[in-house]
Design a protein around this motif. Structure first.
Motif, PDB file in Angstrom:
ATOM      1  N   TRP A  46     -34.550  30.712  26.348  1.00 18.19           N
ATOM      2  CA  TRP A  46     -34.008  31.621  25.422  1.00 18.19           C
ATOM      3  C   TRP A  46     -33.371  32.770  26.322  1.00 18.19           C
ATOM      4  O   TRP A  46     -32.400  33.332  25.883  1.00 18.19           O
ATOM      5  CB  TRP A  46     -35.221  32.145  24.718  1.00 18.19           C
ATOM      6  N   ILE A  47     -33.847  33.163  27.530  1.00 20.01           N
ATOM      7  CA  ILE A  47     -33.406  34.198  28.419  1.00 20.01           C
ATOM      8  C   ILE A  47     -32.035  33.765  28.952  1.00 20.01           C
ATOM      9  O   ILE A  47     -31.114  34.674  28.765  1.00 20.01           O
ATOM     10  CB  ILE A  47     -34.259  34.186  29.553  1.00 20.01           C
ATOM     11  N   ILE A  48     -31.840  32.492  29.239  1.00 17.93           N
ATOM     12  CA  ILE A  48     -30.549  31.962  29.904  1.00 17.93           C
ATOM     13  C   ILE A  48     -29.571  31.627  28.785  1.00 17.93           C
ATOM     14  O   ILE A  48     -28.477  32.299  28.822  1.00 17.93           O
ATOM     15  CB  ILE A  48     -30.584  30.768  30.634  1.00 17.93           C
ATOM     16  N   ALA A  49     -30.073  31.059  27.700  1.00 14.75           N
ATOM     17  CA  ALA A  49     -29.182  30.535  26.956  1.00 14.75           C
ATOM     18  C   ALA A  49     -28.923  31.547  25.419  1.00 14.75           C
ATOM     19  O   ALA A  49     -27.936  31.683  24.733  1.00 14.75           O
ATOM     20  CB  ALA A  49     -29.516  29.232  26.098  1.00 14.75           C
ATOM     21  N   GLY A 280     -18.379  25.573  28.571  1.00  9.76           N
ATOM     22  CA  GLY A 280     -19.671  25.077  28.664  1.00  9.76           C
ATOM     23  C   GLY A 280     -19.755  24.219  29.763  1.00  9.76           C
ATOM     24  O   GLY A 280     -20.900  24.365  30.419  1.00  9.76           O
ATOM     25  N   ALA A 281     -18.761  23.395  30.197  1.00  9.17           N
ATOM     26  CA  ALA A 281     -19.407  22.463  31.437  1.00  9.17           C
ATOM     27  C   ALA A 281     -19.208  23.359  32.597  1.00  9.17           C
ATOM     28  O   ALA A 281     -19.972  23.182  33.638  1.00  9.17           O
ATOM     29  CB  ALA A 281     -18.189  21.349  31.252  1.00  9.17           C
ATOM     30  N   SER A 409     -20.791  26.441  22.876  1.00  3.42           N
ATOM     31  CA  SER A 409     -20.877  25.363  23.804  1.00  3.42           C
ATOM     32  C   SER A 409     -21.622  25.675  25.051  1.00  3.42           C
ATOM     33  O   SER A 409     -22.722  24.836  25.486  1.00  3.42           O
ATOM     34  CB  SER A 409     -19.485  24.949  24.139  1.00  3.42           C
ATOM     35  N   ALA A 410     -21.712  26.802  25.498  1.00  3.84           N
ATOM     36  CA  ALA A 410     -22.208  27.197  26.780  1.00  3.84           C
ATOM     37  C   ALA A 410     -23.931  27.403  26.131  1.00  3.84           C
ATOM     38  O   ALA A 410     -24.602  26.915  27.319  1.00  3.84           O
ATOM     39  CB  ALA A 410     -21.741  28.784  27.233  1.00  3.84           C
ATOM     40  N   ALA A 416     -29.629  22.683  27.493  1.00  5.86           N
ATOM     41  CA  ALA A 416     -29.907  21.363  27.728  1.00  5.86           C
ATOM     42  C   ALA A 416     -30.343  21.085  29.229  1.00  5.86           C
ATOM     43  O   ALA A 416     -31.086  20.557  29.577  1.00  5.86           O
ATOM     44  CB  ALA A 416     -28.663  20.365  27.336  1.00  5.86           C
ATOM     45  N   VAL A 417     -29.261  21.440  30.212  1.00  2.00           N
ATOM     46  CA  VAL A 417     -29.354  21.196  31.558  1.00  2.00           C
ATOM     47  C   VAL A 417     -30.686  22.285  32.182  1.00  2.00           C
ATOM     48  O   VAL A 417     -31.298  21.735  33.183  1.00  2.00           O
ATOM     49  CB  VAL A 417     -28.060  21.840  32.155  1.00  2.00           C
TER      50      VAL A 417
END
Length: 469
Positions: A46-49, A280-281, A409-410, A416-417
């Protein structure tokens, strides 16, 4: 260029730098933050995305409101919110507080950025607009250079426990400085009375529901007791409801979130998909490398950030000259650059499996430089070519729609990653996701080669604005 326009552009670039350097520097501080606050995998995701999620969800209504009521005060309010939330994040004593503050910062950034696109569309035309969008992308490259470097330096100078707080607070002074400059330098603007429509709150809610249904499987451990298949099915149902509602809303004579002129435009749709997958990639690939070097190989934060710097330099340099390739080759230049980006990610995977650790840093600098150059040749040209399809009076909404796709997308890719890296440390699987997304971006750009112009093309120096792709 009139002095007034130059000052307004400078303020817009300052806002872009502030919001982008914040995200770039945080990646290097993630392991330190996790250890200091004991953040679990879901909270960390959650912090990152969450920043990108809130960023994306705020952009469409902010773009619509800016188009209808003027952009200046939405810009000012968004920057103030971003700065205040940064103070909360940097002084938090609980991981969940950081997550909420990052969500709030994302909202602030999401309010600001469609105003930036709208202001550029309003103040500049032809070659000046192409140059301004290139400057915007170049500033992004500079932020990408300084972000990891300053993040690593802060952690090295202040230690892990204090260093991550310094990283989160770095954007605050930039934000506070930008607010009075915006009040002084940005034009008040003339609201577009023709687009003073309702905000389409049901459409916004359904768009948010689609995004959340795609995101939650990555950030809720075990899906909170629900089968994994429930979430994509719910996303499909929400998407169907959104499509039905938007058609009904448009028939009533009002402007829906999915503006018909944009949705029906093949050039805008394919350009948006190209931007979505590429953005996103790129962000996810950088995050994977930082986490792998720090978590799997035990590199210090500054050492882990160094391989990213050539990529950021390459991005900034290529962005500043990207108009030359677009002027000569049009959309074909974007396709070629994306093919190079696919090759660069594949080369990164190969390097991680074949190069010994003693030479890994230098090898990664090479692959990242190539990836950065290709990214710089994609971002602003694709934005200019895509936004050329925006109808009159909808510049802010079109820019918001383009960026919201990138942020969704990001959000999904980074969640996911991060889940893969935090739980399994499988760097190949994580980078394969990035490789697949970049390939999809190249495919969408290639499909757009057959699109006939439906709107004037953005001009570059010495090139007509109606240049054919």
């Amino acid at each position: 260029m009139p002095r007034r326009n130059a000052l307004a552009l400078a303020v817009c670039l300052a806002a872009a730098f502030t919001t982008l350097v914040d995200q770039a520097s945080l990646n290097t501080a993630v392991p330190a933050l996790r250890e200091s606050l004991g953040a679990g995998p879901a909270t960390l995701q959650w912090i990152i995305a969450g920043y990108s999620l809130a960023f994306g969800l705020a952009m469409v209504p902010a773009g619509r409101l800016g188009d209808a009521h003027g952009r200046k005060w939405f810009f000012v309010g968004g920057m103030a919110l971003f700065a205040m939330a940064g103070v909360v994040a940097g002084t938090a004593s609980e991981a969940w507080v950081v997550a909420v503050a990052r969500l709030t910062q994302g909202v602030g950034a999401g309010i600001v950025n469609p105003q930036v696109y709208g202001i550029i569309q309003d103040l500049f035309t032809g070659r000046d607009r192409a140059w301004a969008l290139g400057a915007y992308s170049t500033v992004g490259g500079i932020a990408a250079v300084l972000g990891p470097l300053t993040g690593g330096l802060a952690l090295g100078a202040f230690g892990d426990d204090l260093g991550w707080r310094v990283v989160l607070l770095m954007g605050v002074p930039f934000g506070l400085l930008t607010v009075p400059l915006a009040i002084r330098c940005l034009p008040a603007g003339r609201p577009d009375r023709a687009h003073r429509t309702t905000l389409d709150l049901p459409g916004l809610a359904l768009l948010g529901a689609v995004t959340l249904c795609l995101l939650l499987p990555f950030v809720l451990p075990g899906g909170q007791g629900l089968p994994v298949a429930v979430w994509p099915l719910a996303a499909v149902a929400a998407l169907a409801a959104l499509s039905w509602w938007e058609r009904r809303y448009a028939r009533s004579g009002r402007t829906p979130v999915l503006m018909p002129e944009l949705v029906r435009s093949r050039g805008f749709s394919l350009g948006t998909l190209t931007a979505m997958f590429q953005f996103g990639a790129s962000l996810s690939a950088n995050l994977v490398l930082v986490l792998h070097l720090q978590e799997s190989l035990g590199w210090p934060a500054l050492d882990a950030a160094l391989p990213l710097i050539p990529g950021a330099i390459g991005f900034a340099a290529a962005s500043s000259q990207s108009w030359r390739l677009v002027a000569r080759f049009g959309r074909s230049a974007v396709v070629g650059a994306l093919a190079g980006a696919v090759t660069a990610i594949g080369a990164t995977i190969t390097v991680l499996h074949t190069v010994p650790e003693s030479g890994l840093g230098v090898a990664l600098m090479c692959t990242q430089f190539a990836a950065g150059v290709c990214g710089g040749l994609v971002l602003s040209p694709n934005q200019a070519l895509t936004l050329a399809h925006a109808p009159a009076g909808a510049a802010g909404l079109a820019g918001a729609f383009l960026q919201v796709s990138q942020r969704i997308s990001a959000t999904l890719a980074m969640a996911a990653v991060t889940g893969i890296m935090v739980t399994g440390q499988n760097v190949t699987a994580a980078l394969t996701i990035c490789l697949t997304m970049m390939t999809a971006s190249a495919a969408c750009a290639a499909l757009d080669l057959r699109t006939r112009p439906t709107a004037p093309r953005p001009a570059a120096p010495r090139v007509p604005a109606t240049e054919t792709r």
